[in-house]
Design an enzyme around this catalytic site. Sequence first.
Site, PDB file in Angstrom:
ATOM      1  N   ARG A 158      16.652 -28.399   0.207  1.00  0.00           N
ATOM      2  CA  ARG A 158      17.687 -27.129   0.252  1.00  0.00           C
ATOM      3  C   ARG A 158      16.625 -26.546   1.479  1.00  0.00           C
ATOM      4  O   ARG A 158      15.294 -27.142   1.783  1.00  0.00           O
ATOM      5  CB  ARG A 158      17.122 -26.198  -0.523  1.00  0.00           C
ATOM      6  CG  ARG A 158      18.419 -26.905  -2.035  1.00  0.00           C
ATOM      7  CD  ARG A 158      18.612 -26.327  -3.216  1.00  0.00           C
ATOM      8  NE  ARG A 158      18.817 -26.553  -4.311  1.00  0.00           N
ATOM      9  CZ  ARG A 158      19.574 -26.627  -4.663  1.00  0.00           C
ATOM     10  NH1 ARG A 158      20.975 -26.755  -4.052  1.00  0.00           N
ATOM     11  NH2 ARG A 158      19.811 -27.338  -6.056  1.00  0.00           N
ATOM     12  N   GLY A 183      27.039 -30.915  -1.508  1.00  0.00           N
ATOM     13  CA  GLY A 183      27.277 -29.632  -1.941  1.00  0.00           C
ATOM     14  C   GLY A 183      28.007 -28.449  -0.808  1.00  0.00           C
ATOM     15  O   GLY A 183      28.179 -29.775   0.539  1.00  0.00           O
ATOM     16  N   THR A 186      25.986 -28.118   2.011  1.00  0.00           N
ATOM     17  CA  THR A 186      25.264 -29.458   3.158  1.00  0.00           C
ATOM     18  C   THR A 186      26.930 -29.154   4.163  1.00  0.00           C
ATOM     19  O   THR A 186      26.567 -29.929   4.172  1.00  0.00           O
ATOM     20  CB  THR A 186      24.935 -30.458   2.563  1.00  0.00           C
ATOM     21  OG1 THR A 186      23.982 -29.925   0.983  1.00  0.00           O
ATOM     22  CG2 THR A 186      25.055 -31.598   3.053  1.00  0.00           C
ATOM     23  N   ASP A 214      29.083 -29.685 -11.115  1.00  0.00           N
ATOM     24  CA  ASP A 214      29.925 -28.632 -11.324  1.00  0.00           C
ATOM     25  C   ASP A 214      31.324 -28.516 -11.418  1.00  0.00           C
ATOM     26  O   ASP A 214      32.052 -27.949 -11.822  1.00  0.00           O
ATOM     27  CB  ASP A 214      29.847 -26.763 -10.620  1.00  0.00           C
ATOM     28  CG  ASP A 214      27.783 -26.588 -11.152  1.00  0.00           C
ATOM     29  OD1 ASP A 214      27.306 -27.250 -12.071  1.00  0.00           O
ATOM     30  OD2 ASP A 214      27.971 -25.394 -10.547  1.00  0.00           O
ATOM     31  N   MET A 257      25.148 -26.818 -16.973  1.00  0.00           N
ATOM     32  CA  MET A 257      25.155 -26.168 -15.640  1.00  0.00           C
ATOM     33  C   MET A 257      26.853 -25.519 -15.910  1.00  0.00           C
ATOM     34  O   MET A 257      27.348 -25.589 -16.056  1.00  0.00           O
ATOM     35  CB  MET A 257      25.502 -27.498 -14.733  1.00  0.00           C
ATOM     36  CG  MET A 257      23.959 -27.915 -14.497  1.00  0.00           C
ATOM     37  SD  MET A 257      23.356 -28.996 -15.771  1.00  0.00           S
ATOM     38  CE  MET A 257      24.345 -30.236 -15.034  1.00  0.00           C
TER      39      MET A 257
HETATM   40  P1  ATP Z   1      24.604 -27.663  -4.846  1.00  0.00           P
HETATM   41  O1  ATP Z   1      24.502 -26.086  -4.458  1.00  0.00           O
HETATM   42  O2  ATP Z   1      25.868 -28.621  -5.497  1.00  0.00           O
HETATM   43  O3  ATP Z   1      23.031 -28.206  -4.845  1.00  0.00           O
HETATM   44  P2  ATP Z   1      24.551 -28.187  -1.740  1.00  0.00           P
HETATM   45  O4  ATP Z   1      24.739 -28.984  -0.680  1.00  0.00           O
HETATM   46  O5  ATP Z   1      25.802 -27.029  -1.572  1.00  0.00           O
HETATM   47  O6  ATP Z   1      24.424 -28.553  -2.932  1.00  0.00           O
HETATM   48  P3  ATP Z   1      21.864 -26.171  -0.722  1.00  0.00           P
HETATM   49  O7  ATP Z   1      20.895 -26.255  -1.270  1.00  0.00           O
HETATM   50  O8  ATP Z   1      23.092 -24.671  -0.832  1.00  0.00           O
HETATM   51  O9  ATP Z   1      22.670 -27.079  -1.475  1.00  0.00           O
HETATM   52  O10 ATP Z   1      22.196 -27.023   0.800  1.00  0.00           O
HETATM   53  C1  ATP Z   1      21.629 -28.022   0.929  1.00  0.00           C
HETATM   54  C2  ATP Z   1      21.601 -28.067   2.466  1.00  0.00           C
HETATM   55  O11 ATP Z   1      22.232 -27.481   3.444  1.00  0.00           O
HETATM   56  C3  ATP Z   1      19.974 -27.748   2.831  1.00  0.00           C
HETATM   57  O12 ATP Z   1      19.708 -28.268   4.030  1.00  0.00           O
HETATM   58  C4  ATP Z   1      20.898 -25.821   3.727  1.00  0.00           C
HETATM   59  O13 ATP Z   1      20.165 -25.387   4.071  1.00  0.00           O
HETATM   60  C5  ATP Z   1      21.893 -26.211   4.015  1.00  0.00           C
HETATM   61  N1  ATP Z   1      22.780 -25.131   4.079  1.00  0.00           N
HETATM   62  C6  ATP Z   1      23.489 -24.510   3.370  1.00  0.00           C
HETATM   63  N2  ATP Z   1      24.495 -23.227   3.676  1.00  0.00           N
HETATM   64  C7  ATP Z   1      24.636 -23.884   5.278  1.00  0.00           C
HETATM   65  C8  ATP Z   1      25.496 -22.948   6.217  1.00  0.00           C
HETATM   66  N3  ATP Z   1      25.967 -21.963   5.343  1.00  0.00           N
HETATM   67  N4  ATP Z   1      25.359 -23.664   7.106  1.00  0.00           N
HETATM   68  C9  ATP Z   1      24.113 -24.822   7.535  1.00  0.00           C
HETATM   69  N5  ATP Z   1      23.838 -25.341   6.519  1.00  0.00           N
HETATM   70  C10 ATP Z   1      23.644 -24.639   5.319  1.00  0.00           C
HETATM   71 MG    MG Z   2      25.674 -25.301  -3.435  1.00  0.00          MG
END
Ligand code: ATP
Ligand code: MG
Length: 439
Positions: A158, A183, A186, A214, A257
């Site tokens: 993250r 997600g 990402t 989810d 979850m």
């Molecule tokens: P989940 O929440 O289902 O575990 P996710 O992909 O939403 O998965 P995050 O930890 O929120 O998980 O984000 C994963 C990656 O995406 C991280 O490296 C984060 O910095 C990047 N990221 C999150 N939000 C943004 C954004 N708005 N713009 C660019 N990069 C982002």
């Molecule tokens: Mg997320």
Amino acid sequence: MNTADVLAITAEDLAITRLGERGVDTPLGELLGGREDTVHYVTETDRVLLDDTLGVAVRREPGRALPAFNPGGPRAKLYFEPTGVTAAIVTCGGLCPGLNNVVRGLVLQLANAYGVKSILGFRNGFLGLAQDSEPLVLTPDNVRDIHKRGGTILGTSRGDQDPAVMIDTLRRHEVHMLFVVGGDGTLRGAQKLADEALARGIDLAVVGIPKTIDNDIPWIDQSFGFQTAFARAAESIAAAHTEAGSTLGGVGLVKLMGRHSGFIAAYATLANHDVDFTLIPEVPFSAEGLLACLHARVQRQGHAVVVVAEGAGQDLLPPSAETDASGNARLGDIGALLRQRITGHFARTGTPLSLRYVDPGYAIRSVPANAFDAVYCTRLAQAAVHAGMAGFTSMVVARWHGRFIHLPIALATASRNQVDPHGDLWLSVLEATGQPRQF
Ligand code: ATP
Ligand code: MG
């Protein structure tokens, strides 16, 4: 999705960005035995309608094109010359069953179906791209057994990273095609990568495979890993039910979850049909109302099972200013609060209670995909590679009304898929639990 959400979408919202004209003959027919008729190529005009009810379709403005998705699948003409392509894969965010299946599916499809010779796996999510750590060279051989394991062989992370720096890394490795598995966060990151590449005139296709345990990404029938997750959750509920039924005043409290969407809780409830109360983020409840109903159920039945999604009842907890590395708000612990409130209530009323609290979250996240999800991951990966080869970008592959489609990232991240408290899924849960519509 409710009718208003569907009606707000126009045909233009579903348009997919393309890197350019396609002039390369696909090698797919040749690789699959040299017979062109063995491959069913997608016809670009064969769209998949967004609306699948007449009720919605007839409310659209007459004369305007019905919104429809660009279909997934193989194209006869490609944008990229497959043998000269370098493809890369990155996995980000939390764990979800099926991540390794997707990685393996991408590698096998790229190498075996298209003859791609160079496939890189960047480690630890966007962090690996930002730090330019040495990528893994992926081959059909070294992904042979990875689908038998949970987690992701590429690692994940993250935390925000600079798109310009990540694009520099991709340039250094001469990557033409980036597959991003992750997600909502990402996918927002993937959109920024695609925008940066377009702005700098770099030929890079960014194709996402949406990951959400989810099931909360919109315009997708169901996300990969979701079925495995709720099947594993149902096992925890069954165990809690057995415990509760075997002890005096037995109450099983199972936290599942579901940060914003209660799909896992709803489906796991229906899989067992022995849950008494299901609490999800979409349906607020009062603790007092729940305690009164729980008390009555235990008195009548001798035991009860409560399933609570982690994002449920957040208004009953003090607000938290904490966030994770990606800026996602940390949730209050609704499981701990309910455990405390139930224990206090039964003690005050002098009612026997034997409470078992189960939080199987990490166990659920880390299991390998079941056969259904394994098939789904393979097919999503195949669709993603077809899309990348055709030069589509800023999109994710998805399944909508049983068909593989291309979904613009902007749309996938603009809203959230949630359980509709007035919809048929929640009604099924109410019927199966016998809980009141409101506590
Ligand atoms: P989940 O929440 O289902 O575990 P996710 O992909 O939403 O998965 P995050 O930890 O929120 O998980 O984000 C994963 C990656 O995406 C991280 O490296 C984060 O910095 C990047 N990221 C999150 N939000 C943004 C954004 N708005 N713009 C660019 N990069 C982002
Ligand atoms: Mg997320």
